[in-house]
Design a protein around this motif. Sequence first.
Motif, PDB file in Angstrom:
ATOM      1  N   LEU A  61      62.850  27.233  65.165  1.00 44.07           N
ATOM      2  CA  LEU A  61      61.501  27.796  65.146  1.00 44.07           C
ATOM      3  C   LEU A  61      61.167  28.265  63.639  1.00 44.07           C
ATOM      4  O   LEU A  61      61.866  29.099  63.108  1.00 44.07           O
ATOM      5  N   TYR A  62      59.939  27.782  63.379  1.00 44.62           N
ATOM      6  CA  TYR A  62      59.393  28.548  62.187  1.00 44.62           C
ATOM      7  C   TYR A  62      58.127  29.017  62.152  1.00 44.62           C
ATOM      8  O   TYR A  62      57.219  28.316  62.644  1.00 44.62           O
ATOM      9  N   ILE A  63      57.963  30.448  62.132  1.00 45.84           N
ATOM     10  CA  ILE A  63      56.583  30.913  62.262  1.00 45.84           C
ATOM     11  C   ILE A  63      55.756  30.929  61.105  1.00 45.84           C
ATOM     12  O   ILE A  63      56.302  31.399  60.092  1.00 45.84           O
ATOM     13  N   LEU A  64      54.710  30.231  61.002  1.00 47.16           N
ATOM     14  CA  LEU A  64      54.014  29.807  59.967  1.00 47.16           C
ATOM     15  C   LEU A  64      52.678  30.804  60.076  1.00 47.16           C
ATOM     16  O   LEU A  64      51.629  30.613  60.598  1.00 47.16           O
ATOM     17  N   ALA A  65      52.696  32.389  59.775  1.00 45.77           N
ATOM     18  CA  ALA A  65      52.008  32.947  59.675  1.00 45.77           C
ATOM     19  C   ALA A  65      52.073  34.199  58.415  1.00 45.77           C
ATOM     20  O   ALA A  65      52.976  34.041  57.593  1.00 45.77           O
ATOM     21  N   ASN A  66      51.007  34.877  58.356  1.00 48.08           N
ATOM     22  CA  ASN A  66      50.919  35.713  57.231  1.00 48.08           C
ATOM     23  C   ASN A  66      50.906  35.135  55.822  1.00 48.08           C
ATOM     24  O   ASN A  66      50.462  34.305  55.611  1.00 48.08           O
ATOM     25  N   TYR A  67      52.009  35.809  55.084  1.00 48.92           N
ATOM     26  CA  TYR A  67      52.233  35.236  53.861  1.00 48.92           C
ATOM     27  C   TYR A  67      52.675  33.622  53.809  1.00 48.92           C
ATOM     28  O   TYR A  67      52.243  32.929  53.203  1.00 48.92           O
ATOM     29  N   THR A  68      53.381  33.357  54.859  1.00 45.60           N
ATOM     30  CA  THR A  68      54.093  32.369  54.807  1.00 45.60           C
ATOM     31  C   THR A  68      52.824  30.941  54.918  1.00 45.60           C
ATOM     32  O   THR A  68      52.942  29.628  54.417  1.00 45.60           O
ATOM     33  N   PHE A  69      51.975  31.494  55.908  1.00 47.22           N
ATOM     34  CA  PHE A  69      50.667  30.613  56.162  1.00 47.22           C
ATOM     35  C   PHE A  69      49.889  30.350  54.870  1.00 47.22           C
ATOM     36  O   PHE A  69      49.380  29.111  54.754  1.00 47.22           O
ATOM     37  N   THR A  70      49.853  31.263  54.019  1.00 47.33           N
ATOM     38  CA  THR A  70      48.892  31.068  52.754  1.00 47.33           C
ATOM     39  C   THR A  70      49.823  30.167  51.947  1.00 47.33           C
ATOM     40  O   THR A  70      48.926  29.700  50.852  1.00 47.33           O
ATOM     41  N   THR A  71      50.766  29.867  52.063  1.00 47.32           N
ATOM     42  CA  THR A  71      51.594  28.752  51.070  1.00 47.32           C
ATOM     43  C   THR A  71      51.902  27.794  51.732  1.00 47.32           C
ATOM     44  O   THR A  71      52.443  26.877  50.927  1.00 47.32           O
ATOM     45  N   ILE A  72      51.389  27.061  52.769  1.00 51.21           N
ATOM     46  CA  ILE A  72      51.411  25.786  53.358  1.00 51.21           C
ATOM     47  C   ILE A  72      50.769  24.824  52.646  1.00 51.21           C
ATOM     48  O   ILE A  72      49.522  25.013  51.987  1.00 51.21           O
ATOM     49  N   THR A  73      51.356  23.722  52.397  1.00 55.02           N
ATOM     50  CA  THR A  73      50.727  22.479  51.837  1.00 55.02           C
ATOM     51  C   THR A  73      50.980  21.500  52.469  1.00 55.02           C
ATOM     52  O   THR A  73      52.219  21.247  53.092  1.00 55.02           O
ATOM     53  N   VAL A  74      50.270  20.341  52.713  1.00 54.39           N
ATOM     54  CA  VAL A  74      50.593  19.137  53.325  1.00 54.39           C
ATOM     55  C   VAL A  74      50.100  18.108  52.360  1.00 54.39           C
ATOM     56  O   VAL A  74      49.129  18.051  51.976  1.00 54.39           O
ATOM     57  N   LYS A  75      51.197  17.200  51.918  1.00 56.65           N
ATOM     58  CA  LYS A  75      50.870  16.396  51.012  1.00 56.65           C
ATOM     59  C   LYS A  75      52.066  15.241  51.050  1.00 56.65           C
ATOM     60  O   LYS A  75      53.204  15.518  51.308  1.00 56.65           O
ATOM     61  N   ASN A  76      51.515  13.763  50.937  1.00 59.90           N
ATOM     62  CA  ASN A  76      52.573  12.613  50.967  1.00 59.90           C
ATOM     63  C   ASN A  76      53.427  12.615  52.234  1.00 59.90           C
ATOM     64  O   ASN A  76      54.502  12.366  52.072  1.00 59.90           O
TER      65      ASN A  76
END
Length: 145
Positions: A61-76
Amino acid sequence: MINDIIHQDSYKDLVSKQIEEVISYLLKNNKEFSITANLDALKFSPELPTSIKSQLAKFSLYILANYTFTTITVKNGFLSFEAGFGSENFGSTVTVPLYSIFQIIIDDSILYLNPIATVDKFNKDPKSKSLNIFKNNPKNQDLIK
């Protein structure tokens, strides 16, 4: 039979596009979320120390919240994010092939479920399979030491 479908590359591509659309929707609407993903397909940069990686479940499980959420990129066809691991909060960028995301979760509820994430032929690194075959050959034991 379901295996006839989920083992097809064309279905894997379809699922990847669906997952990308769901994640893009969540990002556009500023909705934090979690994923479970097949560890066999993930890349960590820098690589996680063995003491940390050995503690991760195959579907972690990876919780994509707070700082982690701001670093998300979706590419290729990949989702990337920065996260901290272990008690020492070891920092690493996680790169996840979209098809290896097993679940997308919001508020403890499953929003999306992906059976492709369980298909080894898509999620196993072919190099590791070759290395294991090499290691398991008794004639190669002297070369490994």
